[in-house]
Design an enzyme around this catalytic site. Sequence first.
Site, PDB file in Angstrom:
ATOM      1  N   CYS A 184       6.685  -4.640  15.988  1.00 51.05           N
ATOM      2  CA  CYS A 184       6.296  -3.656  17.006  1.00 51.05           C
ATOM      3  C   CYS A 184       4.855  -3.952  17.417  1.00 51.05           C
ATOM      4  CB  CYS A 184       6.434  -2.233  16.466  1.00 51.05           C
ATOM      5  SG  CYS A 184       8.094  -1.873  15.919  1.00 51.05           S
TER       6      CYS A 184
ATOM      7  N   CYS B 205      -1.052   5.926   9.868  1.00 48.90           N
ATOM      8  CA  CYS B 205       0.209   5.291  10.249  1.00 48.90           C
ATOM      9  C   CYS B 205      -0.047   4.006  11.009  1.00 48.90           C
ATOM     10  CB  CYS B 205       0.984   6.205  11.189  1.00 48.90           C
ATOM     11  SG  CYS B 205       2.212   7.153  10.351  1.00 48.90           S
TER      12      CYS B 205
ATOM     13  N   GLU C 146       0.827  -1.199   0.000  1.00 47.59           N
ATOM     14  CA  GLU C 146       0.000   0.000   0.000  1.00 47.59           C
ATOM     15  C   GLU C 146       0.865   1.254   0.000  1.00 47.59           C
ATOM     16  OE1 GLU C 146      -3.600  -2.098   2.519  1.00 47.59           O
ATOM     17  OE2 GLU C 146      -2.476  -0.504   3.446  1.00 47.59           O
TER      18      GLU C 146
ATOM     19  N   CYS D 245       1.671  -2.002  15.912  1.00 46.94           N
ATOM     20  CA  CYS D 245       1.622  -1.757  14.467  1.00 46.94           C
ATOM     21  C   CYS D 245       0.960  -2.910  13.710  1.00 46.94           C
ATOM     22  CB  CYS D 245       3.050  -1.553  13.965  1.00 46.94           C
ATOM     23  SG  CYS D 245       3.185  -1.457  12.168  1.00 46.94           S
TER      24      CYS D 245
HETATM   25  N1  SAH Z   1       9.162   0.834   9.852  1.00 46.33           N
HETATM   26  C1  SAH Z   1       9.290   2.237   9.893  1.00 46.33           C
HETATM   27  C2  SAH Z   1       8.344   2.978   8.980  1.00 46.33           C
HETATM   28  C3  SAH Z   1       6.940   2.514   8.867  1.00 46.33           C
HETATM   29  S1  SAH Z   1       5.849   2.809  10.217  1.00 46.33           S
HETATM   30  C4  SAH Z   1       9.171   2.723  11.315  1.00 46.33           C
HETATM   31  O1  SAH Z   1       8.781   1.944  12.175  1.00 46.33           O
HETATM   32  O2  SAH Z   1       9.514   3.881  11.565  1.00 46.33           O
HETATM   33  C5  SAH Z   1       5.575   4.569  10.197  1.00 46.33           C
HETATM   34  C6  SAH Z   1       5.309   5.150  11.569  1.00 46.33           C
HETATM   35  O3  SAH Z   1       4.018   4.740  12.077  1.00 46.33           O
HETATM   36  C7  SAH Z   1       6.308   4.727  12.623  1.00 46.33           C
HETATM   37  O4  SAH Z   1       6.675   5.802  13.436  1.00 46.33           O
HETATM   38  C8  SAH Z   1       5.513   3.734  13.421  1.00 46.33           C
HETATM   39  O5  SAH Z   1       6.038   3.549  14.701  1.00 46.33           O
HETATM   40  C9  SAH Z   1       4.158   4.386  13.424  1.00 46.33           C
HETATM   41  N2  SAH Z   1       3.057   3.492  13.799  1.00 46.33           N
HETATM   42  C10 SAH Z   1       2.993   2.156  13.633  1.00 46.33           C
HETATM   43  N3  SAH Z   1       1.797   1.697  14.060  1.00 46.33           N
HETATM   44  C11 SAH Z   1       1.109   2.764  14.501  1.00 46.33           C
HETATM   45  C12 SAH Z   1      -0.207   2.925  15.020  1.00 46.33           C
HETATM   46  N4  SAH Z   1      -1.032   1.892  15.147  1.00 46.33           N
HETATM   47  N5  SAH Z   1      -0.609   4.168  15.364  1.00 46.33           N
HETATM   48  C13 SAH Z   1       0.217   5.240  15.175  1.00 46.33           C
HETATM   49  N6  SAH Z   1       1.446   5.144  14.662  1.00 46.33           N
HETATM   50  C14 SAH Z   1       1.895   3.922  14.332  1.00 46.33           C
HETATM   51 FE1  SF4 Z   2       7.665  -1.624  13.632  1.00 41.97          FE
HETATM   52 FE2  SF4 Z   2       5.548  -1.445  12.030  1.00 41.97          FE
HETATM   53 FE3  SF4 Z   2       7.740   0.047  11.509  1.00 41.97          FE
HETATM   54 FE4  SF4 Z   2       7.758  -2.640  11.176  1.00 41.97          FE
HETATM   55  S1  SF4 Z   2       6.510  -1.152  10.047  1.00 41.97           S
HETATM   56  S2  SF4 Z   2       9.318  -1.429  12.162  1.00 41.97           S
HETATM   57  S3  SF4 Z   2       6.459  -3.357  12.848  1.00 41.97           S
HETATM   58  S4  SF4 Z   2       6.369   0.200  13.291  1.00 41.97           S
END
Ligand code: SAH
Ligand code: SF4
Length: 360
Positions: A129, A348, A105, A132
């Site tokens: 994480c 996000c 996406e 996420c």
């Molecule tokens: N893997 C990278 C980039 C993709 S995630 C990273 O982790 O930085 C993009 C952003 O969205 C990151 O800061 C991540 O921590 C945040 N994120 C992930 N799940 C989320 C959620 N459910 N609510 C708000 N932010 C979230």
């Molecule tokens: Fe963590 Fe999601 Fe970023 Fe992967 S995409 S590193 S699981 S926040």
Amino acid sequence: MSQKTLPETTGPAALLGLAPQELRRSVTSWLEARGEPAYRTDQVEHWVYGQAARSFDEATTLPTELRAELGAAFRLTPLEAAWTARSSDGTVKHLWRLEDGEQVESVLIPAGDRLTLCLSSQVGCALGCRFCATGSFGFRRHLTAAEIVAQYRDSLRFAREEMGRPITNLVFMGMGEPLANPEPLFAALEVLHEGFGVGARRITVSTVGLVPGILELARRPEPFGLAVSLHAPLSELRAALMPIERRYPLPELLAAVREYLDRKGRRVTFEYTLIEGINDSTELADSLADITSDLMCFINLIPWNPIPDRPWRSSPPERVEAFARALHRRGVSAAVREPRGRDIAAACGQLRLEHGDPAS
Ligand code: SAH
Ligand code: SF4
């Protein structure tokens, strides 16, 4: 990682994955072998980058026969839009089907004069994480450089045709961890910057905190932006939310951020998603100020976007405000980022791909 051969590692060269100089070299030698004039290389470049062509059939300044031959010799990696969703706030999410059937996406987010494209770097993510959706989906495969760039190329066409405006900013905040896929990522950055002419300052790589990748970003000549997902200022809490903390603990991560700041002199963004009762107390805001107040940085506070199967809630606005105020009192720049595209699960961390109905 899946062992299957990626579609673009065999067969005709994927032009979007080549550094612009390499593209010139291979196209020129291919054209020369056919006795074509040298200016044809410029024409090909113009169609690939300037016109964002998805097929050589569009290259109307080239002879028809040559178009077909180019199409057989090189790939332009057109993505199939499996699904497009428009949010009531103007955000547009695309679900792209890749050549081998995998899907990723990307999200277009209009805000004032800006149109930001949020790009994916992997199908799924291995880093798990807890907050996420992509993390809970697991890892399927890396994207190739051409597939990363193709999201931009096809989104640019959509933006021009359907939204009547260009894309101004790129963020790697879609599916996947960009710095876990470094070679294709850095190749894609080069193509986006030098080929498509996107300013390095308008491109931001968001990372969970992979130290070697941050150091590589710091050492590159271009001033690409860095965003680091922090989410907790204390190691133990961070490790409970983000397994990567055990591999690259906060002190090491912050040392890499300092290295980036020293070399680039460009402000770093820290992302901090607020989950009620987990990481949103004003005491934790103080601890966050302790580790960031001497860094040239900006903290993006993101109320957690709920995902299924988690017993958590997003921090309520008053707690988010109190957290932001505690940071401001300590002189740390921070702002609350409004979630965008929540109604189409484009916010996000909500990208996760459900076959059939990705928005559910
Ligand atoms: N893997 C990278 C980039 C993709 S995630 C990273 O982790 O930085 C993009 C952003 O969205 C990151 O800061 C991540 O921590 C945040 N994120 C992930 N799940 C989320 C959620 N459910 N609510 C708000 N932010 C979230
Ligand atoms: Fe963590 Fe999601 Fe970023 Fe992967 S995409 S590193 S699981 S926040």
